[in-house]
Motif scaffolding. Structure first.
Motif, PDB file in Angstrom:
ATOM      1  N   SER A  26       0.824  -1.205   0.000  1.00 63.97           N
ATOM      2  CA  SER A  26       0.000   0.000   0.000  1.00 63.97           C
ATOM      3  C   SER A  26       0.859   1.255   0.000  1.00 63.97           C
ATOM      4  O   SER A  26       0.623   2.196  -0.763  1.00 63.97           O
ATOM      5  N   ASP A  27       1.880   1.266   0.849  1.00 64.32           N
ATOM      6  CA  ASP A  27       2.762   2.431   0.923  1.00 64.32           C
ATOM      7  C   ASP A  27       3.451   2.686  -0.409  1.00 64.32           C
ATOM      8  O   ASP A  27       3.568   3.833  -0.848  1.00 64.32           O
ATOM      9  N   CYS A  28       3.913   1.638  -1.068  1.00 61.06           N
ATOM     10  CA  CYS A  28       4.597   1.806  -2.349  1.00 61.06           C
ATOM     11  C   CYS A  28       3.651   2.342  -3.417  1.00 61.06           C
ATOM     12  O   CYS A  28       4.009   3.245  -4.179  1.00 61.06           O
ATOM     13  N   VAL A  29       2.441   1.783  -3.494  1.00 57.62           N
ATOM     14  CA  VAL A  29       1.472   2.263  -4.478  1.00 57.62           C
ATOM     15  C   VAL A  29       1.117   3.723  -4.190  1.00 57.62           C
ATOM     16  O   VAL A  29       1.105   4.563  -5.096  1.00 57.62           O
ATOM     17  N   GLU A  30       0.864   4.037  -2.935  1.00 56.53           N
ATOM     18  CA  GLU A  30       0.519   5.421  -2.578  1.00 56.53           C
ATOM     19  C   GLU A  30       1.700   6.363  -2.790  1.00 56.53           C
ATOM     20  O   GLU A  30       1.515   7.565  -2.967  1.00 56.53           O
ATOM     21  N   GLY A  31       2.900   5.818  -2.824  1.00 51.94           N
ATOM     22  CA  GLY A  31       4.090   6.611  -3.120  1.00 51.94           C
ATOM     23  C   GLY A  31       4.352   6.756  -4.614  1.00 51.94           C
ATOM     24  O   GLY A  31       5.340   7.366  -5.011  1.00 51.94           O
ATOM     25  N   GLY A  32       3.493   6.168  -5.444  1.00 48.15           N
ATOM     26  CA  GLY A  32       3.603   6.345  -6.883  1.00 48.15           C
ATOM     27  C   GLY A  32       4.223   5.202  -7.649  1.00 48.15           C
ATOM     28  O   GLY A  32       4.440   5.312  -8.862  1.00 48.15           O
ATOM     29  N   ALA A  33       4.509   4.079  -7.001  1.00 49.27           N
ATOM     30  CA  ALA A  33       5.126   2.948  -7.699  1.00 49.27           C
ATOM     31  C   ALA A  33       4.109   2.247  -8.598  1.00 49.27           C
ATOM     32  O   ALA A  33       2.995   1.936  -8.171  1.00 49.27           O
ATOM     33  N   SER A  34       4.517   1.998  -9.834  1.00 46.53           N
ATOM     34  CA  SER A  34       3.682   1.256 -10.775  1.00 46.53           C
ATOM     35  C   SER A  34       3.988  -0.229 -10.602  1.00 46.53           C
ATOM     36  O   SER A  34       4.902  -0.774 -11.216  1.00 46.53           O
ATOM     37  N   VAL A  35       3.233  -0.859  -9.716  1.00 47.42           N
ATOM     38  CA  VAL A  35       3.444  -2.281  -9.422  1.00 47.42           C
ATOM     39  C   VAL A  35       2.154  -3.083  -9.605  1.00 47.42           C
ATOM     40  O   VAL A  35       1.986  -4.136  -9.013  1.00 47.42           O
ATOM     41  N   GLY A  36       1.258  -2.535 -10.439  1.00 49.04           N
ATOM     42  CA  GLY A  36       0.059  -3.278 -10.796  1.00 49.04           C
ATOM     43  C   GLY A  36      -1.229  -2.806 -10.162  1.00 49.04           C
ATOM     44  O   GLY A  36      -2.292  -3.347 -10.474  1.00 49.04           O
ATOM     45  N   ASP A  92      11.455 -15.523 -12.465  1.00 53.62           N
ATOM     46  CA  ASP A  92      10.984 -14.147 -12.601  1.00 53.62           C
ATOM     47  C   ASP A  92      11.127 -13.433 -11.267  1.00 53.62           C
ATOM     48  O   ASP A  92      10.639 -13.923 -10.238  1.00 53.62           O
ATOM     49  N   LEU A  93      11.778 -12.283 -11.298  1.00 53.86           N
ATOM     50  CA  LEU A  93      11.865 -11.451 -10.107  1.00 53.86           C
ATOM     51  C   LEU A  93      10.643 -10.538 -10.112  1.00 53.86           C
ATOM     52  O   LEU A  93      10.366  -9.883 -11.125  1.00 53.86           O
ATOM     53  N   LYS A  94       9.905 -10.518  -8.984  1.00 51.21           N
ATOM     54  CA  LYS A  94       8.644  -9.783  -8.948  1.00 51.21           C
ATOM     55  C   LYS A  94       8.544  -8.910  -7.690  1.00 51.21           C
ATOM     56  O   LYS A  94       8.948  -9.326  -6.614  1.00 51.21           O
ATOM     57  N   LYS A  95       8.012  -7.738  -7.872  1.00 55.18           N
ATOM     58  CA  LYS A  95       7.592  -6.844  -6.799  1.00 55.18           C
ATOM     59  C   LYS A  95       8.674  -6.576  -5.746  1.00 55.18           C
ATOM     60  O   LYS A  95       8.500  -6.875  -4.571  1.00 55.18           O
ATOM     61  N   LEU A  96       9.770  -5.974  -6.177  1.00 55.91           N
ATOM     62  CA  LEU A  96      10.740  -5.462  -5.208  1.00 55.91           C
ATOM     63  C   LEU A  96      10.102  -4.232  -4.582  1.00 55.91           C
ATOM     64  O   LEU A  96       9.869  -3.230  -5.258  1.00 55.91           O
ATOM     65  N   LEU A  97       9.793  -4.327  -3.295  1.00 51.14           N
ATOM     66  CA  LEU A  97       9.068  -3.268  -2.585  1.00 51.14           C
ATOM     67  C   LEU A  97       9.797  -2.916  -1.298  1.00 51.14           C
ATOM     68  O   LEU A  97      10.124  -3.808  -0.512  1.00 51.14           O
ATOM     69  N   VAL A  98      10.017  -1.627  -1.084  1.00 45.74           N
ATOM     70  CA  VAL A  98      10.590  -1.151   0.171  1.00 45.74           C
ATOM     71  C   VAL A  98       9.733   0.001   0.661  1.00 45.74           C
ATOM     72  O   VAL A  98       9.481   0.962  -0.070  1.00 45.74           O
ATOM     73  N   HIS A  99       9.262  -0.102   1.892  1.00 47.35           N
ATOM     74  CA  HIS A  99       8.450   0.952   2.502  1.00 47.35           C
ATOM     75  C   HIS A  99       9.228   2.259   2.481  1.00 47.35           C
ATOM     76  O   HIS A  99      10.440   2.279   2.705  1.00 47.35           O
ATOM     77  N   ARG A 100       8.534   3.364   2.220  1.00 50.07           N
ATOM     78  CA  ARG A 100       9.217   4.661   2.123  1.00 50.07           C
ATOM     79  C   ARG A 100       9.981   5.020   3.388  1.00 50.07           C
ATOM     80  O   ARG A 100      11.021   5.661   3.320  1.00 50.07           O
ATOM     81  N   LYS A 101       9.514   4.584   4.549  1.00 50.37           N
ATOM     82  CA  LYS A 101      10.225   4.923   5.788  1.00 50.37           C
ATOM     83  C   LYS A 101      11.538   4.166   5.950  1.00 50.37           C
ATOM     84  O   LYS A 101      12.335   4.486   6.822  1.00 50.37           O
ATOM     85  N   ALA A 102      11.774   3.170   5.076  1.00 49.64           N
ATOM     86  CA  ALA A 102      12.997   2.373   5.178  1.00 49.64           C
ATOM     87  C   ALA A 102      13.919   2.563   3.978  1.00 49.64           C
ATOM     88  O   ALA A 102      14.904   1.841   3.844  1.00 49.64           O
ATOM     89  N   ARG A 103      13.617   3.521   3.133  1.00 53.56           N
ATOM     90  CA  ARG A 103      14.465   3.750   1.959  1.00 53.56           C
ATOM     91  C   ARG A 103      15.807   4.325   2.411  1.00 53.56           C
ATOM     92  O   ARG A 103      15.895   5.030   3.410  1.00 53.56           O
ATOM     93  N   GLY A 104      16.849   3.993   1.675  1.00 55.47           N
ATOM     94  CA  GLY A 104      18.182   4.475   1.997  1.00 55.47           C
ATOM     95  C   GLY A 104      18.953   3.586   2.953  1.00 55.47           C
ATOM     96  O   GLY A 104      20.087   3.901   3.310  1.00 55.47           O
ATOM     97  N   LEU A 105      18.355   2.471   3.366  1.00 59.70           N
ATOM     98  CA  LEU A 105      19.022   1.542   4.288  1.00 59.70           C
ATOM     99  C   LEU A 105      19.724   0.396   3.551  1.00 59.70           C
ATOM    100  O   LEU A 105      20.308  -0.474   4.184  1.00 59.70           O
ATOM    101  N   LEU A 157      -0.175   1.236 -16.412  1.00 59.35           N
ATOM    102  CA  LEU A 157      -0.605   2.521 -15.871  1.00 59.35           C
ATOM    103  C   LEU A 157       0.109   2.791 -14.554  1.00 59.35           C
ATOM    104  O   LEU A 157       0.368   1.867 -13.782  1.00 59.35           O
ATOM    105  N   MET A 158       0.397   4.049 -14.317  1.00 59.45           N
ATOM    106  CA  MET A 158       0.870   4.485 -13.013  1.00 59.45           C
ATOM    107  C   MET A 158      -0.337   4.484 -12.065  1.00 59.45           C
ATOM    108  O   MET A 158      -1.487   4.461 -12.522  1.00 59.45           O
TER     109      MET A 158
END
Length: 176
Positions: A26-36, A92-105, A157-158
Motif C-alpha cells: 500500500s505504501d509503495c502504491v501510494e508513493g507512486g510505484a507502478s506495481v500493478g 521471474d523477479l517480482k515486486k521489489l518493494l521497500v516501505h518509504r520509511k525504510a528507503r536508503g538503508l 498505468l501508473m
C-alpha cells in the motif's frame, strides 16, 4: 543500530506476515510505484493479492523474501520459480518493494542479493524482471548488474492512471 534481517518466509509464516506485507505494498502504491495497482490503495485492498502470493508459496511456485528491521517487515521481493517445462533454468523477479520509511538503508540491494542467491540455490541462472520506465527502480537494477533488454511504451498505468512504459531486464547467474 537497528538489526536488519533478510530471509525467505516459510509457508507456515505467510498468514502472520500478511498485514505487514499489505502495508508495504500500500505504501509503495501510494508513493507512486507502478506495481500493478491503482491509487487509492489501502492495506486492506492489498490483502487478496498477498493471500494469492501465499498460496503460490505453499504450492512451491514462488519464494517470498522479506527485509525486517527489528522484526518489522519493511521490504520484500518475490522469486517466481514455477516455470514452464522448457524453462527450468529461469526465474521471474517480482515486486521489489521497500516501505518509504525504510528507503536508503540498502534493503533493495540486500533483497536482490538474497533473490539471486535463492535463484542459484534452486538451479535458476537466468532471471527476468520488468519495471516502470523512468522510475527510480530502473537505475537501481542497472546498478545491480542487470542488463536492459528494451522498453515497451504504454505497457501499464501508473497509480494515478497515466500511462507508463515498462523496461525489461535480465541477469545471467551462469559462470561463463
Amino acid at each position: 543500530m537497528p538489526q536488519i534481517t533478510i530471509r525467505t518466509l516459510a509457508p507456515s509464516e505467510i498468514a502472520a506476515a500478511l498485514p505487514a506485507l499489505a502495508e508495504v505494498l500500500s505504501d509503495c502504491v501510494e508513493g507512486g510505484a507502478s506495481v500493478g495497482f491503482m491509487s487509492p490503495y489501502a492495506p486492506a485492498d492489498a490483502m487478496p493479492y498477498w493471500e494469492g502470493v501465499g498460496r503460490s508459496v505453499v504450492d512451491g511456485q514462488t519464494l517470498l523474501i522479506v527485509a525486517e528491521r527489528d522484526g518489522e517487515i519493511l521490504g520484500t521481493v518475490q522469486l517466481g520459480i514455477g516455470m514452464m517445462p522448457n524453462q527450468p533454468h529461469r526465474a521471474d523477479l517480482k515486486k521489489l518493494l521497500v516501505h518509504r520509511k525504510a528507503r536508503g538503508l540498502g534493503l533493495s540491494r540486500l533483497l536482490m542479493e538474497a533473490a539471486e542467491s535463492e535463484a542459484a540455490n534452486h538451479g535458476r541462472h537466468v532471471l527476468v524482471l520488468d519495471t516502470a520506465t523512468g522510475s527510480p527502480a530502473e537505475s537501481i537494477y542497472e546498478k545491480f548488474g542487470w542488463q536492459r533488454v528494451g522498453v515497451i511504451p504504454q505497457y501499464a498505468l501508473m497509480p494515478d492512471g497515466s500511462f507508463c512504459g515498462s523496461t525489461f531486464f535480465y541477469k545471467s547467474l551462469a559462470r561463463v
